[in-house]
Write an enzyme that holds these catalytic residues in place. Structure first.
Site, mmCIF file in Angstrom:
data_model
loop_
_atom_site.group_PDB
_atom_site.id
_atom_site.type_symbol
_atom_site.label_atom_id
_atom_site.label_comp_id
_atom_site.label_asym_id
_atom_site.label_seq_id
_atom_site.Cartn_x
_atom_site.Cartn_y
_atom_site.Cartn_z
ATOM 1 N N HIS A 78 -50.900 -50.676 8.930
ATOM 2 C CA HIS A 78 -48.873 -50.326 9.336
ATOM 3 C C HIS A 78 -49.234 -49.723 10.529
ATOM 4 C CE1 HIS A 78 -44.809 -48.707 8.318
ATOM 5 N NE2 HIS A 78 -45.235 -48.053 8.980
ATOM 6 N N CYS A 79 -48.694 -49.436 11.264
ATOM 7 C CA CYS A 79 -48.680 -49.494 12.871
ATOM 8 C C CYS A 79 -47.935 -47.606 12.813
ATOM 9 C CB CYS A 79 -48.492 -50.768 13.484
ATOM 10 S SG CYS A 79 -48.523 -49.564 15.618
ATOM 11 N N PRO A 80 -47.970 -46.775 12.833
ATOM 12 C CA PRO A 80 -46.815 -46.062 13.234
ATOM 13 C C PRO A 80 -46.269 -46.242 14.917
ATOM 14 C CG PRO A 80 -48.643 -45.292 13.659
ATOM 15 C CD PRO A 80 -49.056 -46.220 13.235
ATOM 16 N N ASN A 105 -43.362 -48.920 14.549
ATOM 17 C CA ASN A 105 -42.730 -48.307 12.995
ATOM 18 C C ASN A 105 -42.573 -49.282 12.270
ATOM 19 O OD1 ASN A 105 -41.263 -46.909 11.526
ATOM 20 N ND2 ASN A 105 -39.577 -47.656 12.572
ATOM 21 N N ASN A 106 -43.572 -49.988 12.510
ATOM 22 C CA ASN A 106 -43.436 -51.758 11.624
ATOM 23 C C ASN A 106 -44.792 -51.915 10.491
ATOM 24 O OD1 ASN A 106 -42.486 -54.097 10.004
ATOM 25 N ND2 ASN A 106 -42.523 -54.669 12.580
#
Length: 352
Positions: free
Chosen positions: A179-181, A184-185
């Site tokens: 999960h890549c902040p 945001n996805n």
């Protein structure tokens, strides 16, 4: 020879023997009820798979929960930072560097800088937008007519191979990488290529700004430093802002180039091996487990380095290296993310 036992160890053993003898003297009905009470107590938390890792994960679960909540709520903040910082570099490039290039560089270098800079910019914007807006892929909620490897304990749905649960998105993701902040996805089957391409072209863009602006940075740094040590030269406010902008751009792009470049190289290594970030840890543990039994672990989704890259980018013929890799392309990835070929032949499965 038996090692010497400590006094505390001997005392503990003596207490255990005494308690066992005391229980044996109790009536049978009392002993049965005591054993049943112990069984009920252990059933609340104990199983054969309980170990130190399970206990530590249980104790740290509140911390993981708080991190997931914060990451979920601050996702838009990270996206805003990416857009704001990138926009600031673009403003400096157009209003500070471009006039300087047009006035001092020969025509050949002017054309090269304009063409390369705008191509790199288009690739960054396109892949970042697609990475944030494209769904990573979710398994079907109902029981699918495909083989699945397990059932998600949180979603209570069958999980196909390479599918993992994301605590931040609170759902299962097909071929989940992480999960890549900053997006945001989640990075999964359908947007993994966009994520990697964004990292690659952003690194190239930062390297381009850092290398091409190195001389300007040195001159601006010396100009700022001399203004503090000697009487200030007749600099205008515009000159001061120009120097500070050049320093800001060079420091930011150089830092991002090093940090993001390392991340890009790490993901390039994973793609070459046909695995994701999560699978890297799983395969490493599995390899150690099999090594203890004298066996060698083989990643079932490793099709060979060249084939791994072809599958990742969706290259089916030679022209696709240009149209699908070096130019913006919205083509779907190879496969549906639900079923995977395992232990493929060594031949080229996607000839070009």
């Amino acid at each position: 020879m038996r090692p010497c036992l400590g006094v505390g160890h001997l005392l503990l053993r003596w207490l255990r023997v005494c308690s066992r003898r005391a229980r044996n003297r109790l009536p049978k009905c009392v002993r049965e009820r005591w054993a049943y009470a112990q069984l009920l107590w252990r059933s609340l938390f104990y199983n054969s798979l309980t170990n130190c890792d399970v206990v530590s994960d249980s104790l740290l679960e509140p911390i993981f929960w708080m991190v997931d909540i914060l990451t979920r709520w601050f996702g838009m903040v990270f996206v805003f930072l990416v857009v704001a910082l990138t926009s600031s570099i673009l403003i400096i490039s157009y209003f500070c560097l471009l006039p300087l290039v047009l006035n001092t560089y020969p025509p050949f270098w002017i054309v090269w800088h304009i063409c390369y800079g705008h191509w790199n910019l288009i690739m960054i914007i396109f892949h970042y937008y697609k990475a944030t807006k494209t769904s990573p892929g979710y398994p079907p909620k109902m029981k699918p007519d495909i083989p699945f490897v397990s059932v998600c304990k949180k979603c209570i749905i069958p999980k196909p191979a390479r599918t993992h649960h994301c605590g931040i998105c609170n759902t299962c993701i097909l071929k989940m990488d992480h999960h890549c902040p900053w997006l945001n996805n989640c990075v999964g089957h359908f947007n993994h290529r966009y994520f990697f391409s964004f990292c690659l072209f952003m690194t190239l863009g930062c390297m381009y700004c850092s290398i091409s602006g190195r001389t300007l940075f040195i001159n601006a740094y010396h100009a700022i430093e001399s203004s503090y040590n000697t009487p200030p030269p007749p600099y205008t406010f515009k000159d001061k802002m120009f120097h500070k902008s050049i320093i800001y751009m060079w420091v930011l792009t150089s830092t991002v180039a090093v940090a993001l470049g390392g991340l890009t190289l790490w993901h390039a290594m994973l793609i070459s091996r046909g695995e994701t970030s999560i699978e890297r840890h799983i395969n490493k543990k599995e390899a150690k487990r099999l090594a203890k039994h004298g066996k060698v672990y083989r990643n079932p989704f490793n099709y060979g380095r060249l084939n791994n890259w072809k599958i990742f980018f969706g290259v089916e013929k030679t022209s696709h290296w240009l149209t699908r890799v070096l130019l913006p392309s919205s083509h779907a990835p190879y496969g549906d993310g639900l079923t995977w070929d395992i232990y493929p032949h060594q031949k080229d499965i996607m000839p070009v």
